[in-house]
Enzyme design. Structure first.
Site, PDB file in Angstrom:
ATOM      1  N   TYR A   1     -19.423 -28.434 -29.328  1.00 53.07           N
ATOM      2  CA  TYR A   1     -20.696 -29.040 -29.508  1.00 53.07           C
ATOM      3  C   TYR A   1     -20.884 -28.765 -31.135  1.00 53.07           C
ATOM      4  O   TYR A   1     -21.797 -29.902 -31.534  1.00 53.07           O
ATOM      5  CB  TYR A   1     -21.534 -27.935 -28.650  1.00 53.07           C
ATOM      6  CG  TYR A   1     -23.170 -28.505 -29.100  1.00 53.07           C
ATOM      7  CD1 TYR A   1     -23.751 -29.488 -28.381  1.00 53.07           C
ATOM      8  CD2 TYR A   1     -23.738 -27.591 -30.002  1.00 53.07           C
ATOM      9  CE1 TYR A   1     -25.032 -29.829 -28.748  1.00 53.07           C
ATOM     10  CE2 TYR A   1     -25.050 -27.829 -30.132  1.00 53.07           C
ATOM     11  CZ  TYR A   1     -25.805 -28.825 -29.410  1.00 53.07           C
ATOM     12  OH  TYR A   1     -27.148 -29.177 -29.664  1.00 53.07           O
TER      13      TYR A   1
ATOM     14  N   LYS B   1     -22.032 -32.071 -33.618  1.00 51.90           N
ATOM     15  CA  LYS B   1     -23.478 -32.170 -34.240  1.00 51.90           C
ATOM     16  C   LYS B   1     -23.072 -32.218 -35.572  1.00 51.90           C
ATOM     17  O   LYS B   1     -23.940 -32.961 -36.549  1.00 51.90           O
ATOM     18  CB  LYS B   1     -24.134 -31.176 -33.862  1.00 51.90           C
ATOM     19  CG  LYS B   1     -24.781 -31.032 -32.404  1.00 51.90           C
ATOM     20  CD  LYS B   1     -25.365 -32.305 -31.927  1.00 51.90           C
ATOM     21  CE  LYS B   1     -26.040 -32.217 -30.667  1.00 51.90           C
ATOM     22  NZ  LYS B   1     -27.046 -33.773 -30.569  1.00 51.90           N
TER      23      LYS B   1
END
Length: 254
Positions: free
Chosen positions: A158, A162
């Site tokens: 994640y 990002k």
């Protein structure tokens, strides 16, 4: 006059949470909103109904954005619904599984990267084509995260996705600025949602003790930031990461 009067916007992952807050804020400020969802069709219809209650126009579009062709299809459908116009795209759809790096497989990794990053690439590329053809310019906003620069345990895929989203926005801003297309990111901190305090009480308590503004974020806080970036107020803002975190990243780490 409302800030987004006359705009046509596509908000991905708008069936709930942050996406819902963004879609409703856009509608309040005068935009017609294409509400994307993958499986949350009924919640997305509820968002569309709320948009209409505000006097706006909305349509629900369903697509799996882990599939590049589906990304391009949903952008085309949003533009067709907008009579050929698409002035704003908010890339919000994402997944955030908790998984330690040691047991992560390449398939696990790709699931997160395809949903969080490849979808941003494909949706942005398709939206920019529409914006360039119309010659009106436009805005693209990616929802990143403070974890792009401040990683959390068991979020390696994640956090990496990002961080890449932030750099994708900067690169795209560089390439398409001459066409009047602005590309930015919004990086939220911890955003409240139903059941969060019960599911993660110690984390919520730690956050509330540490955050200078003394509360969790709300979906509407992120919606406000996205409205600003899509509006004429941000006409000279591109390639920027707008952190919306209550000041948590301003705290010293030592």
């Amino acid at each position: 006059m409302r800030l987004l009067e006359g705009q046509v916007a596509l908000v991905t992952g708008a069936g709930g949470g942050i996406g819902r807050g963004i879609a409703l804020r856009f509608a309040e400020q005068g935009a017609a909103v294409a509400v994307h969802c993958r499986t949350s069709v009924e919640p997305a219809r509820e968002v569309a109904s709320l948009v209409e209650d505000l006097g706006g126009r909305a349509v629900v579009l369903q697509a799996d954005l882990a599939d590049e062709d589906e990304c391009r299809r949903v952008v085309r459908e949003a533009a067709a619904w907008g009579a050929g116009r698409l002035t704003a795209l908010v890339n919000n759809a994402a997944v955030q599984p908790v998984q330690e790096l040691a047991g992560m497989t390449a398939t696990d990794w790709r699931t997160v990267v395809d949903t969080n990053l490849t979808s941003v690439f494909a949706c942005t590329q398709a939206a920019v084509e529409v914006m360039r053809e119309r010659g009106e310019g436009g805005s693209v906003t990616h929802i990143a995260s403070i974890e792009a620069s401040a990683p959390a345990p068991a979020h390696a895929h994640y956090c990496a996705s990002k961080a890449a989203v932030v750099m994708h926005a900067r690169s795209t801003a560089l390439e398409y600025g001459s066409h009047g297309i602005r590309v930015n990111t919004v990086s939220p901190g911890l955003i409240d949602r139903e059941g969060l305090a019960q599911a993660w009480p110690e984390g919520v308590e730690r956050w509330q003790r540490a955050v200078p503004l003394g509360r969790l974020g709300r979906a509407e806080d992120i919606g406000d930031a996205c409205v600003f970036l899509a509006s004429p107020l941000a006409s000279w803002v591109t390639g920027h990461d707008l952190v919306v975190d209550g000041g948590i990243t301003a705290r010293p780490t030592w």
